[in-house]
Design a protein around this motif. Structure first.
Motif, PDB file in Angstrom:
ATOM      1  N   CYS A  16       0.815  -1.299   0.170  1.00 41.72           N
ATOM      2  CA  CYS A  16       0.028  -0.053   0.017  1.00 41.72           C
ATOM      3  C   CYS A  16       0.875   1.178   0.103  1.00 41.72           C
ATOM      4  N   CYS A  18       0.791   3.760   1.955  1.00 45.86           N
ATOM      5  CA  CYS A  18       0.980   3.784   3.348  1.00 45.86           C
ATOM      6  C   CYS A  18       2.327   3.001   3.934  1.00 45.86           C
ATOM      7  N   CYS A  29      -7.351  -0.592   2.676  1.00 45.33           N
ATOM      8  CA  CYS A  29      -6.152  -0.857   3.314  1.00 45.33           C
ATOM      9  C   CYS A  29      -6.674  -0.927   4.844  1.00 45.33           C
ATOM     10  N   CYS A  32      -4.647   2.134   6.701  1.00 51.20           N
ATOM     11  CA  CYS A  32      -4.631   3.719   6.151  1.00 51.20           C
ATOM     12  C   CYS A  32      -5.878   3.976   5.487  1.00 51.20           C
TER      13      CYS A  32
HETATM   14 ZN   LIG Z   1      -2.402   1.434   3.423  1.00 50.34          ZN
END
Ligand SMILES: [Zn+2]
Length: 290
Positions: A16, A18, A29, A32
């Motif tokens: 991801c 993040c 996700c 995040c």
């Molecule tokens: Zn994420």
């Protein structure tokens, strides 16, 4: 799309934005909240992806875990019975006979079967615990799915009855599975309703739909349905040389197919409801017949 899902070790992970590694089947996700909308997430849109490894663990519970728990409990029950019988003064041949009688009793098979399901349920809860809120919100918040699940449960019952009629016409009888259920349900009706009727289906839906069906979906939908019918049927075969078991084999293809379709289209709350309706019907019918 800045992050294509990888397929390392069949795990369908993606990195991801993040920075966290997440299951590519999840449409958001968990760290995040970023939304993912692509063919991977759309294939799992109505069902409940938990990540390849946890799905594999759930399936293995259904495949061998339940049997292992049964062995463990039967070992404990026999050791305990031996203590009691020896304490009551039994020795030699009479002790052996009393132990054999005990292992043939409904009390013994109820303890082993119900106990194994309760432990199976606890094991499932431990595996899904980190995602309990996600599963509840994603899969259990639409009341319509319970109704549809109930309706498909009735379809499942009717389909099984029709196949049973065909089996009888072909000269077959009940499967080993059905015969053992009658014993334990009549021994304890309340536990029959709660465990055989409700807890069992919940465990099996996590093992065979969230486990087995999801793993198939990570390949494609055809694989998922093949797993849910053929593999599911083979798992339930006790004796590959028995004609009677093969006559009952299509009933697992039918049940596995209907439950897989229910899960695929309407999610886990629907397939659990269908499975519960089917099992409660069998339990209540057994109790009425007594
Ligand atoms: Zn994420």
């Amino acid at each position: 799309m800045d992050s294509q899902p990888g397929n390392r070790f069949f795990a369908h992970r993606r990195r991801c934005t993040c920075g966290k590694d997440i299951d590519a089947a999840r449409d958001a996700c968990p760290h995040c909240g970023r939304i993912y909308d692509d063919p991977w997430t759309r294939r799992f849109a109505r069902i409940c992806p938990l990540g390849t490894y946890r799905e594999l663990i759930l399936f293995l519970f259904g495949l061998v875990g339940f049997q292992l728990l049964g062995f463990l409990l039967s070992f404990i029950a026999q050791a305990f019975a031996q203590e009691v019988l020896v304490g009551a003064g039994l020795t030699g041949g009479s002790l052996q006979q009393a132990l054999i009688d005990y292992t043939r009793s409904a009390a013994y098979s109820s303890f082993v079967n119900y106990g194994a399901y309760v432990l199976f349920f606890v094991a499932v809860l431990i595996v899904i615990w980190p995602d309990l809120a996600y599963i509840a919100k994603r899969q259990f918040s639409k009341w319509q799915n319970y109704l549809i699940g109930g309706g498909l449960g009735i379809v499942l019952i009717v389909a099984s009855i029709l196949w049973n009629i065909i089996v009888i016409l072909l000269g077959g009888g009940t499967s080993d599975n059905q015969a053992s259920v009658v014993n334990i349900v009549t021994y304890s009706p309340i536990l029959g309703i709660v465990i055989t009727g409700i807890i069992g289906p919940i465990c099996e839906e996590f093992a065979y739909r969230v486990g087995l069906f999801n793993l198939g979906m990570r390949i494609n939908r055809l694989a998922a349905y093949l797993f849910a019918t053929v593999v599911f049927g083979l798992i339930h075969m006790h004796d590959f040389a028995s004609v009677n078991e093969w006559l009952n084999f299509p009933s697992y293809l039918i049940a596995g197919g209907i439950l897989a379709f229910t899960y695929d289209r309407f999610g886990l709350s629907a397939s659990i409801t269908a499975h519960v309706v089917n099992n409660l019907y069998a339990v209540i019918l057994t109790l009425i017949a007594q």
